[in-house]
Design an enzyme around this catalytic site. Structure first.
Site, PDB file in Angstrom:
ATOM      1  N   LEU A  92       1.143  -1.230  -0.082  1.00  0.00           N
ATOM      2  CA  LEU A  92      -0.279  -0.165   0.250  1.00  0.00           C
ATOM      3  C   LEU A  92       0.944   1.432   0.179  1.00  0.00           C
ATOM      4  CD1 LEU A  92      -2.742  -0.931   2.671  1.00  0.00           C
ATOM      5  CD2 LEU A  92      -2.941  -1.007   0.025  1.00  0.00           C
ATOM      6  N   HIS A 108       1.320 -12.014   8.802  1.00  0.00           N
ATOM      7  CA  HIS A 108       3.344 -12.166   7.680  1.00  0.00           C
ATOM      8  C   HIS A 108       3.630 -13.104   8.178  1.00  0.00           C
ATOM      9  CE1 HIS A 108       6.334 -10.821   4.974  1.00  0.00           C
ATOM     10  NE2 HIS A 108       7.208 -11.741   6.106  1.00  0.00           N
ATOM     11  N   ASP A 144       6.550  -4.800   5.700  1.00  0.00           N
ATOM     12  CA  ASP A 144       6.899  -5.242   6.436  1.00  0.00           C
ATOM     13  C   ASP A 144       7.412  -4.854   7.831  1.00  0.00           C
ATOM     14  OD1 ASP A 144       4.919  -6.483   5.251  1.00  0.00           O
ATOM     15  OD2 ASP A 144       6.704  -7.880   4.070  1.00  0.00           O
TER      16      ASP A 144
HETATM   17  C1  GAR Z   1      -0.314 -16.484   5.066  1.00  0.00           C
HETATM   18  O1  GAR Z   1       0.826 -17.180   5.421  1.00  0.00           O
HETATM   19  C2  GAR Z   1       0.036 -14.499   5.514  1.00  0.00           C
HETATM   20  O2  GAR Z   1       0.942 -14.869   6.126  1.00  0.00           O
HETATM   21  C3  GAR Z   1       0.522 -14.195   3.656  1.00  0.00           C
HETATM   22  O3  GAR Z   1      -0.033 -14.905   2.950  1.00  0.00           O
HETATM   23  C4  GAR Z   1      -0.891 -16.013   3.814  1.00  0.00           C
HETATM   24  C5  GAR Z   1      -2.485 -15.498   2.927  1.00  0.00           C
HETATM   25  O4  GAR Z   1      -2.961 -16.904   3.445  1.00  0.00           O
HETATM   26  N1  GAR Z   1       0.783 -13.153   3.526  1.00  0.00           N
HETATM   27  C6  GAR Z   1       2.038 -11.911   3.312  1.00  0.00           C
HETATM   28  O5  GAR Z   1       3.461 -12.885   2.997  1.00  0.00           O
HETATM   29  C7  GAR Z   1       1.978 -10.779   3.655  1.00  0.00           C
HETATM   30  N2  GAR Z   1       3.305  -9.937   2.684  1.00  0.00           N
HETATM   31  P1  GAR Z   1      -4.685 -16.518   3.218  1.00  0.00           P
HETATM   32  O6  GAR Z   1      -4.852 -16.283   2.067  1.00  0.00           O
HETATM   33  O7  GAR Z   1      -4.753 -18.293   3.708  1.00  0.00           O
HETATM   34  O8  GAR Z   1      -4.774 -16.145   4.753  1.00  0.00           O
END
Ligand code: GAR
Length: 215
Positions: A92, A108, A144
């Protein structure tokens, strides 16, 4: 408290939020889920649970600013108090962040500040760390990098795949994200600079400091 949830894919973290609301453990409303991906499995979860959603695709707009302006408009229109990034795979801009100061959180899949960005679980495996985990943090203008609210640590087993580590971490994501939302909704989260304190939290060693401004 009214939360707006931004998703891009599977939506298991969104599901954890919905499940905790349905169980009565998390006392917030979700007036809107926004997905930037029309194919996101998260949208099926919204339909199944009667959660309002909108698809807002980046490619429908001339530039990132207009895309974000639309998301801000929809979120403001629904009176959202907190924006939750639950697997939202876009960075964002300062514009969007300025619209919700200390009112955006992200989950994260690493112990930040290690392994920022994409494929955090793969980064952890390739680096050879013996522990990894997940972090819920406030979103600021750094990727992050905002103030950390909660973390959970999991072991990395010898020779295991990134997928297997991701699953173990995900179990804890599903616990700490709803927990942090509940803390914020109860007005228990205090922020000063990078330091975040949670009044009365049952873990952590930093004593509560009443000087901190209320979140
Ligand atoms: C999760 O592991 C979250 O922590 C990660 O994407 C996945 C989404 O899973 N996010 C990132 O990597 C953000 N930088 P979900 O759609 O099943 O909640």
């Amino acid at each position: 408290m009214r939360i707006g949830v931004l998703v891009s894919g599977r939506g298991s973290n969104l599901q954890a939020i919905i499940d905790n609301i349905e169980k009565g453990k998390l006392k917030v409303d979700i007036p809107l889920v926004i997905s930037d991906n029309p194919e996101a499995k998260a949208l099926e979860r919204c339909k199944r649970h009667g959660v309002p959603y909108k698809v807002i695709e980046r490619k429908a707009f001339k530039n990132k600013r207009e895309f974000e302006e639309r998301m801000v408009m929809e979120l403001e229109d629904k009176g959202v108090d907190l924006v939750v990034l639950a697997g939202f795979m876009r960075v964002l801009s300062p514009y969007f962040i300025s619209k919700f100061p200390l009112r955006i959180i992200n989950i994260h899949p690493s112990i930040l500040p290690s392994f920022k960005g994409l494929d955090a679980q793969g980064q952890a495996i390739r680096y050879g760390v013996l522990f990894s985990g997940c972090t819920v943090h406030f979103v600021d203008e750094t990727v992050d990098g905002g103030p950390i609210i909660a973390q959970a640590v999991v072991p990395v087993f010898p020779g295991e795949s990134s997928d297997s580590l991701a699953k173990r971490i995900l179990n804890y994501e599903h616990r700490i994200l709803p927990q942090v939302i509940q803390w914020i909704s109860e007005g228990r989260v205090y922020v000063k600079g990078r330091e975040v304190k949670v009044k009365g939290a049952t873990y952590g060693t930093i004593p509560f400091n009443p000087d901190l401004e209320q979140f």
